[in-house]
Design a protein around this motif. Structure first.
Motif, PDB file in Angstrom:
ATOM      1  N   ALA A  68       0.835  -1.199   0.000  1.00 26.26           N
ATOM      2  CA  ALA A  68       0.000   0.000   0.000  1.00 26.26           C
ATOM      3  C   ALA A  68       0.868   1.245   0.000  1.00 26.26           C
ATOM      4  O   ALA A  68       0.622   2.195  -0.756  1.00 26.26           O
ATOM      5  CB  ALA A  68      -0.933  -0.019   1.213  1.00 26.26           C
ATOM      6  N   ALA A  69       1.934   1.233   0.817  1.00 26.37           N
ATOM      7  CA  ALA A  69       2.794   2.410   0.891  1.00 26.37           C
ATOM      8  C   ALA A  69       3.495   2.637  -0.439  1.00 26.37           C
ATOM      9  O   ALA A  69       3.570   3.772  -0.924  1.00 26.37           O
ATOM     10  CB  ALA A  69       3.817   2.233   2.012  1.00 26.37           C
ATOM     11  N   THR A 101      -6.351   5.353   5.832  1.00 20.95           N
ATOM     12  CA  THR A 101      -5.462   4.258   6.216  1.00 20.95           C
ATOM     13  C   THR A 101      -6.253   2.979   6.450  1.00 20.95           C
ATOM     14  O   THR A 101      -5.876   1.909   5.966  1.00 20.95           O
ATOM     15  CB  THR A 101      -4.701   4.619   7.503  1.00 20.95           C
ATOM     16  N   LEU A 102      -7.385   3.099   7.174  1.00 14.63           N
ATOM     17  CA  LEU A 102      -8.205   1.918   7.440  1.00 14.63           C
ATOM     18  C   LEU A 102      -8.667   1.290   6.134  1.00 14.63           C
ATOM     19  O   LEU A 102      -8.543   0.087   5.926  1.00 14.63           O
ATOM     20  CB  LEU A 102      -9.427   2.306   8.274  1.00 14.63           C
ATOM     21  N   PHE A 103      -9.207   2.140   5.229  1.00 16.47           N
ATOM     22  CA  PHE A 103      -9.750   1.602   3.979  1.00 16.47           C
ATOM     23  C   PHE A 103      -8.667   0.901   3.177  1.00 16.47           C
ATOM     24  O   PHE A 103      -8.854  -0.235   2.730  1.00 16.47           O
ATOM     25  CB  PHE A 103     -10.373   2.726   3.146  1.00 16.47           C
ATOM     26  N   VAL A 104      -7.527   1.575   3.022  1.00 11.55           N
ATOM     27  CA  VAL A 104      -6.475   0.995   2.185  1.00 11.55           C
ATOM     28  C   VAL A 104      -5.943  -0.287   2.809  1.00 11.55           C
ATOM     29  O   VAL A 104      -5.769  -1.298   2.122  1.00 11.55           O
ATOM     30  CB  VAL A 104      -5.348   2.029   1.966  1.00 11.55           C
ATOM     31  N   PHE A 105      -5.742  -0.277   4.131  1.00 11.69           N
ATOM     32  CA  PHE A 105      -5.204  -1.482   4.781  1.00 11.69           C
ATOM     33  C   PHE A 105      -6.175  -2.647   4.641  1.00 11.69           C
ATOM     34  O   PHE A 105      -5.779  -3.756   4.273  1.00 11.69           O
ATOM     35  CB  PHE A 105      -4.916  -1.213   6.254  1.00 11.69           C
ATOM     36  N   ASN A 164      -7.645  -7.734   2.354  1.00  9.24           N
ATOM     37  CA  ASN A 164      -8.688  -8.596   1.796  1.00  9.24           C
ATOM     38  C   ASN A 164      -8.276  -9.136   0.433  1.00  9.24           C
ATOM     39  O   ASN A 164      -8.460 -10.318   0.143  1.00  9.24           O
ATOM     40  CB  ASN A 164      -9.992  -7.815   1.625  1.00  9.24           C
ATOM     41  N   LEU A 165      -7.753  -8.237  -0.406  1.00 14.79           N
ATOM     42  CA  LEU A 165      -7.418  -8.660  -1.766  1.00 14.79           C
ATOM     43  C   LEU A 165      -6.201  -9.576  -1.781  1.00 14.79           C
ATOM     44  O   LEU A 165      -6.165 -10.563  -2.499  1.00 14.79           O
ATOM     45  CB  LEU A 165      -7.163  -7.438  -2.651  1.00 14.79           C
ATOM     46  N   LEU A 166      -5.209  -9.248  -0.946  1.00 16.61           N
ATOM     47  CA  LEU A 166      -3.999 -10.054  -0.918  1.00 16.61           C
ATOM     48  C   LEU A 166      -4.298 -11.470  -0.438  1.00 16.61           C
ATOM     49  O   LEU A 166      -3.670 -12.427  -0.873  1.00 16.61           O
ATOM     50  CB  LEU A 166      -2.971  -9.392  -0.001  1.00 16.61           C
ATOM     51  N   GLY A 167      -5.295 -11.584   0.471  1.00 18.48           N
ATOM     52  CA  GLY A 167      -5.639 -12.902   0.989  1.00 18.48           C
ATOM     53  C   GLY A 167      -6.232 -13.806  -0.062  1.00 18.48           C
ATOM     54  O   GLY A 167      -6.309 -15.018   0.130  1.00 18.48           O
ATOM     55  N   GLN A 194     -16.652  -5.172   1.676  1.00 17.36           N
ATOM     56  CA  GLN A 194     -16.446  -5.179   3.120  1.00 17.36           C
ATOM     57  C   GLN A 194     -15.527  -4.036   3.550  1.00 17.36           C
ATOM     58  O   GLN A 194     -15.762  -3.409   4.584  1.00 17.36           O
ATOM     59  CB  GLN A 194     -15.877  -6.524   3.580  1.00 17.36           C
ATOM     60  N   ALA A 195     -14.485  -3.772   2.751  1.00 14.82           N
ATOM     61  CA  ALA A 195     -13.623  -2.625   3.077  1.00 14.82           C
ATOM     62  C   ALA A 195     -14.438  -1.340   3.021  1.00 14.82           C
ATOM     63  O   ALA A 195     -14.317  -0.461   3.890  1.00 14.82           O
ATOM     64  CB  ALA A 195     -12.450  -2.550   2.108  1.00 14.82           C
TER      65      ALA A 195
END
Lengths: 248, 71
Positions: A39-40, A89-93, A98-101, A222-223
């Motif tokens: 994300a960063a 930050t919450l949304f991106v994390f 979720n997507l990486l999983g 969900q995000a």
């Protein structure tokens, strides 16, 4: 067939301890670092090239920022923009984990209720602190919906108290349950595909692929819901009973 | 990525919330009632019964409120 809950178990990979505190590394911690790193990288690389005609990375980062800004303006109004760093930050994390999983062999950090629970408690605690800072003791008036007749108060106050206490729980459980359930279904379907062999196994395998596509949508929704509810709770604390004007 | 005002996302976001809101209020209400029964008043089972009813009311009120926001 493998136990479909097995992938959610965490084991220590590196044992570390700090002043007697167990800070061992496990898969979830490592994946969390990967999520933060990805994300960063995306946002820093997309943010540094400030061209008028955006590069691909820049337009992706800009779209993300505009999306979060839209959510905040919709739910909290103009003065909610000071919470942009937290909400963003919450949304991106959450979106990235979720997507990486969904990549096979990876791990969904948000399928651990510890992670979602800490986020939910943080958001709800912040909304309480903010409410008491802005409104003082009058913030307790959030337990009395406007226009309640006096004789209903002994009934309405426990109901409102319960619905307030349910907020962090539903916030945490929703994200955790959706992620866990999705991955259990994927696991079961894939297990069927393996045990089914070539003759019939293609059917559950096709379903696995279809479910994976659906899970991408769920990861995003969900995000989005977690972020919208963060904004709604913070907005409720900021404008006490004023959300009728700010609702769209 | 669609704009956040996209009706599909706003609608889905609102709809998916309601189920968990109902459940969470019920769990909190029942849990508070159980705590009152077991640790405070030894009034089994009436605290939990009252808690579950209040929790159900709170859940329905939550769902009603989020549906009101929908407009």
């Amino acid at each position: 067939m493998e136990n479909p809950l097995h992938p959610f178990e965490l084991h220590q990979l590196v044992h570390l301890s700090l002043f007697g505190l167990d800070i061992s590394l496990n898969k979830a911690v490592l994946i969390m670092w990967v999520v933060v790193g990805l994300a960063a990288t995306l946002l820093v690389l997309g943010g540094t090239s400030r061209r008028l005609v955006p590069t691909k990375l820049q337009s992706l980062a800009e779209m993300l920022v505009e999306f979060i800004r839209g959510i905040i303006l919709d739910t909290m109004g103009q003065d909610g923009l000071k919470f942009f760093p937290l909400v963003g930050t919450l949304f991106v994390f959450i979106l990235f984990s979720n997507l990486l999983g969904l990549i096979p062999g990876s791990y969904t950090v948000t399928s651990q209720i510890v992670v979602t629970g800490v986020f939910a408690l943080m958001v709800y605690g912040l909304s309480l602190v903010l409410g008491f800072l802005l409104h003082g003791i009058k913030f307790l008036g959030i337990l009395v919906p406007p226009g309640t007749p006096g004789w209903l108060l002994p009934l309405m106050m426990p109901i409102e108290l319960i619905s307030q206490l349910a907020r962090p729980i539903s916030l945490a459980v929703r994200l955790f349950a959706n992620m866990t359930a999705g991955h259990v279904i994927l696991g079961v379907l894939f297990g069927l595909a393996i045990t089914g062999g070539v003759l019939i196994g293609w059917l559950p395998f096709a379903f696995t692929i279809a479910m994976n596509a659906l899970e991408v949508g769920i990861a995003f929704i969900q995000a989005y819901i977690f972020t919208v509810l963060t904004c709604v709770y913070l907005g409720d604390a900021m404008h006490l009973h004023g959300h009728e004007e700010h609702a769209h | 990525m669609p704009p956040s005002t996209d009706p599909i996302y706003t609608g889905l976001g609102q709809a998916v919330r309601i189920g968990t809101d109902l459940l969470a209020s019920l769990v909190v209400g029942g849990g508070l009632g159980w705590v009152a029964d077991t640790y405070l008043f030894a009034s089994e089972p009436w605290g939990m019964v009252a808690g579950l009813i209040l929790g159900l009311a709170a859940g329905i009120r939550n769902a009603y409120r989020s549906a009101q926001r929908w407009k």
